[in-house]
Scaffold this active site. Structure first.
Site, PDB file in Angstrom:
ATOM      1  N   LEU A 109       0.594  -0.992  -0.284  1.00  0.00           N
ATOM      2  CA  LEU A 109      -0.232   0.387  -0.147  1.00  0.00           C
ATOM      3  C   LEU A 109       0.924   1.218   0.157  1.00  0.00           C
ATOM      4  CD1 LEU A 109      -2.985  -1.000   2.414  1.00  0.00           C
ATOM      5  CD2 LEU A 109      -2.214  -1.399  -0.047  1.00  0.00           C
ATOM      6  N   ASN A 178       4.930  -7.395   6.414  1.00  0.00           N
ATOM      7  CA  ASN A 178       5.188  -7.202   7.541  1.00  0.00           C
ATOM      8  C   ASN A 178       4.466  -6.064   8.690  1.00  0.00           C
ATOM      9  OD1 ASN A 178       5.082  -6.125   5.282  1.00  0.00           O
ATOM     10  ND2 ASN A 178       7.014  -4.432   6.150  1.00  0.00           N
ATOM     11  N   GLU A 179       3.247  -6.028   7.595  1.00  0.00           N
ATOM     12  CA  GLU A 179       2.438  -4.575   9.353  1.00  0.00           C
ATOM     13  C   GLU A 179       2.440  -4.178  10.425  1.00  0.00           C
ATOM     14  OE1 GLU A 179       1.429  -6.420   6.796  1.00  0.00           O
ATOM     15  OE2 GLU A 179       0.681  -5.358   5.486  1.00  0.00           O
TER      16      GLU A 179
END
Ligand SMILES: CC/C=C\CC(=O)SCCNC(=O)CCNC(=O)[C@H](O)C(C)(C)COP(=O)(O)OP(=O)(O)OC[C@H]1O[C@@H](n2cnc3c(N)ncnc32)[C@H](O)[C@@H]1OP(=O)(O)O
Length: 476
Positions: A109, A178-179
């Site tokens: 994103l 990996n947020e």
């Protein structure tokens, strides 16, 4: 980056879609005349290039948005429009997604979309993110990610939204959700898709630690299916696609049988406008579990105020916990009416799902051994209140019937006592009258039973998308 943001979408995602003569994938035979053969074969937009080989029925979608194919609202909008066009094109049966950039498949994103934006813009953005996932994961095409570079976070989501992943065998490339490392929590549908790909424990570790895997490590945990030399990623994807397309009917039933539960978000009970999508997408499961914690039932609008549990921890455990919560004597589940302590946890852990079915049996709504005595457990949403059906009959049939109830023009099931309009989709968690089937545009009996038996869950998931509670974009 600034340019990208300055040139951001001038109209909302749904607005863009509404400008297209969009027809349902259920109506693939009714391809919009506005797409000529040539248009369908090739399409280039600023950030996406699509080439459809009509001899193979395979389209290659190339992401070409430097520097890193970040998923901005613009990008996602173009991506979804291209996906929708291919979905409507009956000649297209397979889709390969890859990148024209060196070293990067997609950086995920666009982080600038998450900073300093208006609530409206955030809403559009998150709807577009979810739409990207819904369209990809729910696609009727066979989909392969040809991952020729790093693919963190949203890039990983895009990859695991495909049926198969081929990655460049380069240890410098990484992939993963990996947020958590960024201080944000991946929505539950990111999590569910990862669980479906690598299994529970690997997903739990991966999400709680926010792990990025090198290509070889990604192969080890099953996050990607195959590693090949970098210059062979696309050709291998094309070879592999022919195997997928050789499977009879793979584009529909088998694909869906595995995904339908993940896609059916309906049980979130999110009806839309009162909460921004992003708010709910992140919080709904966390909240629902917190609500169920005895003594913690206070959280602002839901009544819960506690914050001692980290989101990531809880987000990944909510389903397991929800079982435990059903143990009599361990919790007071006032909504189930179970207050007793006569059953051991283990007993309940295994039986609670079966019992929940039993609760739905007309005439068996009083389960003394569970302490449930009220009429609240009737199948009010099905309109079944009588006792005319035996337990065994219902235990086996209740799910099948609930499907049948959703069939337009079949809403009268004389043998169940169900007569009609009361068949809102309340079993999906949608309680408002807006979620009745007429709301979806399905009013008649034009669809056969078999058609619906396969599609009703697909449709119900769309109803669950916050802010997307009308299926107006589909022409049924
Ligand atoms: C709830 C779910 C929420 C979020 C899910 C997400 O997807 S959040 C986004 C998470 N993405 C990442 O953590 C990836 C961050 N990027 C990278 O790791 C590297 O950029 C990457 C992809 C490995 C490529 O490395 P490379 O060395 O080739 O490029 P570099 O890092 O120098 O970046 C080049 C320019 O791109 C900008 N950029 C990178 N990632 C993003 C991004 N996700 N969104 C927007 N912009 C991004 C970076 O800042 C550089 O810009 P510049 O103006 O040239 O400085």
């Amino acid at each position: 980056m600034a340019n990208v943001l300055r040139n951001s979408a001038k109209f909302g995602f749904s607005g863009v879609l509404s400008q297209l003569s969009i027809h349902s994938r259920h109506g693939r035979e009714c391809v919009s005349p506005c797409f000529s053969l040539q248009q369908r074969n090739n399409s280039t937009s600023p950030k996406i290039k699509v080439d459809l080989d009509s001899s193979t029925g395979v389209a290659v979608l190339r992401m070409q948005s430097p520097p890193v194919n970040s998923l901005s609202l613009d990008f996602l909008t173009e991506f979804c429009i291209n996906l929708e066009k291919l979905e409507m094109d009956r000649s297209c049966r397979g889709l390969i997604i890859t990148s024209t950039l060196s070293k990067v498949f997609s950086a995920g994103l666009d982080i600038m979309e998450m900073y300093g934006k208006s609530p409206e813009r955030c809403g559009e953005f998150w709807k577009a993110v979810q739409e990207m996932w819904l369209k990809l994961y729910g696609s009727n095409m066979a989909t392969i990610a040809a991952i020729n570079g790093s693919s963190p976070a949203g890039g990983c989501l895009m990859s695991i939204g495909c049926d198969y992943r081929i990655m460049a065998d380069n240890p410098r490339y990484s992939i993963g959700l990996n947020e958590t490392q960024l201080g944000i929590v991946a929505p539950f549908w990111f999590k569910d898709t990862l669980v479906n790909t690598v299994g529970n424990r690997a997903a739990e570790l991966s999400l709680e630690l926010g792990l990025l895997y090198s290509a070889p490590d990604a192969l080890k945990i099953g996050l990607v299916d195959q590693l090949v030399p970098e210059d062979q990623v696309l050709s291998t994807a094309q070879d592999t696609m022919s195997k997928w397309l050789a499977v009879p009917g793979q584009n529909t039933l088998s694909h869906w049988l595995y995904r339908v539960r993940t896609l059916s978000l309906s049980h979130t009970g999110c009806t839309g406008s009162e909460h921004s999508p992003s708010h709910w997408l992140y919080r709904v499961r966390t909240l629902s579990l917190t609500l169920a914690v005895p003594g913690q039932n206070t959280l602002s609008h839901t009544g819960c105020t506690r914050s001692e549990h980290s989101p990531s921890h809880w987000l990944y455990r909510v389903r397991t916990l929800s079982l435990t919560l059903a143990v009599p004597g361990q919790n007071t589940l006032s909504h189930t009416g179970c207050t007793g302590s006569e059953y051991s946890p283990s007993h309940w852990l295994y039986r609670v799902r079966i019992l929940s079915l039993t609760l739905a049996v007309p005439g068996q709504n009083t389960l003394p051994h569970t302490g449930c005595t009220g009429s609240e457990h009737s199948l009010s949403h099905t309109g079944c209140t009588g006792s005319e059906h035996s337990l065994s009959h219902w235990l086996y049939r209740v799910r099948i019937l609930s499907l049948t109830l959703a069939v337009p023009g079949q809403n009268t099931l004389p043998h169940t006592g169900c007569t009609g309009s009361e068949h809102s989709l309340s079993h999906t968690g949608c309680t408002g009258s807006e979620h009745t089937l007429p709301h979806t545009g399905c009013t008649g009996s034009e669809y056969s039973l078999s058609h619906w038996l396969y599609r009703v869950r697909t449709l119900s998931l769309t109803l669950a998308v916050p802010g997307q509670n009308t299926l107006s974009q589909y022409t049924l």
